[in-house]
Scaffold this active site. Structure first.
Site, short mmCIF file in Angstrom:
data_model
loop_
_atom_site.label_atom_id
_atom_site.label_comp_id
_atom_site.label_asym_id
_atom_site.label_seq_id
_atom_site.Cartn_x
_atom_site.Cartn_y
_atom_site.Cartn_z
N ASP A 75 0.87 -1.17 0.00
CA ASP A 75 0.00 0.00 0.00
C ASP A 75 0.91 1.22 0.00
OD1 ASP A 75 -2.69 0.91 -0.09
OD2 ASP A 75 -2.38 1.77 1.87
N GLY A 89 -0.11 8.60 -11.26
CA GLY A 89 -0.52 9.21 -9.99
C GLY A 89 0.00 10.64 -9.83
P1 IMP Z 1 -1.72 1.85 -4.21
O1 IMP Z 1 -0.60 1.55 -3.28
O2 IMP Z 1 -1.59 1.12 -5.50
O3 IMP Z 1 -3.05 1.69 -3.55
O4 IMP Z 1 -1.55 3.39 -4.60
C1 IMP Z 1 -2.31 4.42 -4.01
C2 IMP Z 1 -2.20 5.73 -4.75
O5 IMP Z 1 -1.03 6.42 -4.29
C3 IMP Z 1 -2.04 5.65 -6.26
O6 IMP Z 1 -3.28 5.55 -6.90
C4 IMP Z 1 -1.36 6.99 -6.56
O7 IMP Z 1 -2.30 8.02 -6.61
C5 IMP Z 1 -0.49 7.19 -5.34
N1 IMP Z 1 0.87 6.68 -5.59
C6 IMP Z 1 1.47 5.60 -5.02
N2 IMP Z 1 2.71 5.44 -5.48
C7 IMP Z 1 2.91 6.43 -6.39
C8 IMP Z 1 4.02 6.78 -7.23
O8 IMP Z 1 5.07 6.14 -7.27
N3 IMP Z 1 3.82 7.85 -8.00
C9 IMP Z 1 2.69 8.60 -8.01
N4 IMP Z 1 1.64 8.31 -7.27
C10 IMP Z 1 1.74 7.23 -6.44
#
Ligand code: IMP
Length: 205
Positions: free
Chosen positions: A73, A155
């Site tokens: 996460d 992101g």
């Molecule tokens: P998850 O860990 O896949 O749930 O990511 C959660 C959210 O955090 C993503 O949808 C992005 O909006 C943001 N995020 C996580 N890691 C990155 C990164 O390396 N670059 C940009 N946004 C990130």
């Protein structure tokens, strides 16, 4: 020769799956993801911390499938916003928000803030069916830019200015990003210890 251990990634994201398969190739492990197991109930990411969410996804998957499972996460924490978007990073601007909408909301919320310090954080949890888990963490400090720059990544990358490289994460290559990013660091820690992780899993199963 040791049998290959089956490890399930608690994700349906093919990009994440390939990245972790690539990282752990060479170890006696077979990596699958949720798509290899048909309908497994969706896990709600409603924890208060990245740690809670990673553990919840990993332990739920391990229990449901009776196999060791890995989950991660991650998200962005801005100091001036008391850690927001944080665990709400993916849905900051609403339930089905696009990256552009989330970035626009972040810029709006940062208007007039003198302190633009922020950090990306990533937690990886590896759980076995009894619920016991190991945790790996990575952090990357940077600054929220005044305007988006760059087309790479995903992101919040266009708004995450990384001072040591004098560019945003959307202006550097994926290889450059992996060397310094929160996820890259957490995965590097995991890789460094993965032999021990495999022993730990086998002892507990
Ligand atoms: P998850 O860990 O896949 O749930 O990511 C959660 C959210 O955090 C993503 O949808 C992005 O909006 C943001 N995020 C996580 N890691 C990155 C990164 O390396 N670059 C940009 N946004 C990130």
């Amino acid at each position: 020769m040791t049998d290959r251990l089956l490890l399930v990634l608690a994700t349906r994201n093919p990009g994440k799956t390939r990245e972790i398969q690539e990282l752990l190739k060479g170890f006696p492990v077979e990596i699958k993801n949720l798509d290899d197991f048909g309908p497994v109930a969706e896990i709600e990411e409603d924890g208060a911390t990245f740690d809670d969410n990673a553990y919840k996804k990993a332990s739920f998957t391990a229990k449901a499938l009776g196999l060791p499972a890995l989950a991660d996460d991650s998200g962005l924490e801005a100091e001036a916003l008391e850690g927001a978007p944080g665990v709400h990073s993916a849905r900051y601007a609403g339930p089905n928000a696009t990256d552009a909408e989330n970035n626009a909301k972040l810029l709006h919320d940062m208007e007039g803030k003198a302190n633009r310090a922020a950090a990306f954080a990533c937690v990886i949890s590896i759980a076995i069916p009894s619920g016991v888990a190991l945790t790996y963490e990575g952090r990357c400090e940077g600054v929220i830019a005044e305007a988006p720059a760059g087309d790479n990544g995903f992101g919040y990358d266009p708004l995450f200015y990384y001072p040591p490289l004098n560019r945003t994460f959307a202006q550097i290559s994926v290889e450059e990003k992996n060397l310094v990013s929160h996820r890259g660091k957490a995965l590097a820690e995991l890789k460094k210890e993965f032999d021990k992780v495999l022993v730990w899993i086998r002892q507990k199963l």
